[in-house]
Design a protein around this motif. Structure first.
Motif, short mmCIF file in Angstrom:
data_model
loop_
_atom_site.label_atom_id
_atom_site.label_comp_id
_atom_site.label_asym_id
_atom_site.label_seq_id
_atom_site.Cartn_x
_atom_site.Cartn_y
_atom_site.Cartn_z
N LEU A 131 -4.18 2.63 -2.21
CA LEU A 131 -3.74 3.94 -1.74
C LEU A 131 -4.37 4.30 -0.40
N ASP A 132 -3.53 4.81 0.47
CA ASP A 132 -3.97 5.40 1.73
C ASP A 132 -3.69 6.89 1.57
N ILE A 133 -4.73 7.67 1.28
CA ILE A 133 -4.57 9.08 0.96
C ILE A 133 -4.92 9.93 2.17
N ALA A 148 -9.08 1.00 -5.64
CA ALA A 148 -7.78 1.67 -5.53
C ALA A 148 -7.58 2.37 -4.18
N ILE A 149 -8.66 2.91 -3.61
CA ILE A 149 -8.54 3.67 -2.36
C ILE A 149 -8.84 2.78 -1.16
N GLU A 150 -7.82 2.53 -0.38
CA GLU A 150 -7.98 1.78 0.87
C GLU A 150 -8.59 2.69 1.94
N ARG A 151 -8.07 3.93 1.98
CA ARG A 151 -8.54 4.89 2.98
C ARG A 151 -8.30 6.29 2.45
N LEU A 152 -9.24 7.20 2.76
CA LEU A 152 -9.11 8.62 2.41
C LEU A 152 -9.51 9.40 3.65
N MET A 175 0.84 -1.17 0.00
CA MET A 175 0.00 0.00 0.00
C MET A 175 0.89 1.25 0.00
N LYS A 176 0.46 2.25 -0.75
CA LYS A 176 1.20 3.50 -0.85
C LYS A 176 0.43 4.58 -0.10
#
Length: 160
Positions: free
Chosen positions: A30-32, A78-82, A1-2
């Motif tokens: 992605l962890d944004i 794509a988004i794990e967390r925002l 994860m990035k």
């Protein structure tokens, strides 16, 4: 994860940076973390009653929240967390302390002066991000009609 740091001003236009991250890191979860600069209250009463979550809720507009939720739903693969975080420091040392528990090495920032801050307690954290994050990508962004009108007070008065 990035894990990616992205500055925000709680406008729908600032979410273009999240879309850029999704498009440019395919097949990567992605962890944004959206970052907003906020000056802490000066008075003891204000400090004692300060809540980062409450400030985020006050600053976030309904259109921003809806757009953010749509983005997360459409790109759930794509988004794990925002998440949204307030940076309340005044210098690079404080920003480094802010970043340490987040374990962030990548950031996406707007090219030039894109973000807009109306509130006197708010500031753009982009300069701290550029100075303290290892891998920073600068992205040219397009302003929406609402953002462009805010610049020209005469045209907004005439409702052009």
């Amino acid at each position: 994860m990035k894990r990616i740091l992205i500055p925000t001003d709680f406008t729908v236009e600032s979410l273009q940076l999240v879309e850029y991250a999704i498009l440019n890191f395919p097949k990567t979860k992605l962890d944004i973390i959206l970052v907003y600069g906020f000056k802490m209250p000066d008075m003891k009463w204000g400090l004692a009653h300060f809540s980062a979550r409450r400030e985020i809720n006050k600053l976030s507009t309904e259109s921003f929240a809806k757009a953010k939720n749509v983005l997360v739903r459409e790109h759930s693969d794509a988004i794990e967390r925002l998440s949204v975080e307030l940076f309340t420091g005044y210098n690079s040392f404080a920003f480094q302390n802010f970043m340490e528990p987040l374990e962030v090495n990548d950031a996406i920032v707007p090219e030039g002066k894109f973000l807009h801050f109306d509130h006197s307690r708010c500031f753009d954290p982009t300069r701290f991000i550029k100075k303290n994050v290892d891998n920073v990508i600068e992205v040219p962004l397009a302003l929406g009609e609402e953002h462009q009108r805010a610049k020209f007070s005469i045209s907004s008065l005439l409702n052009l």
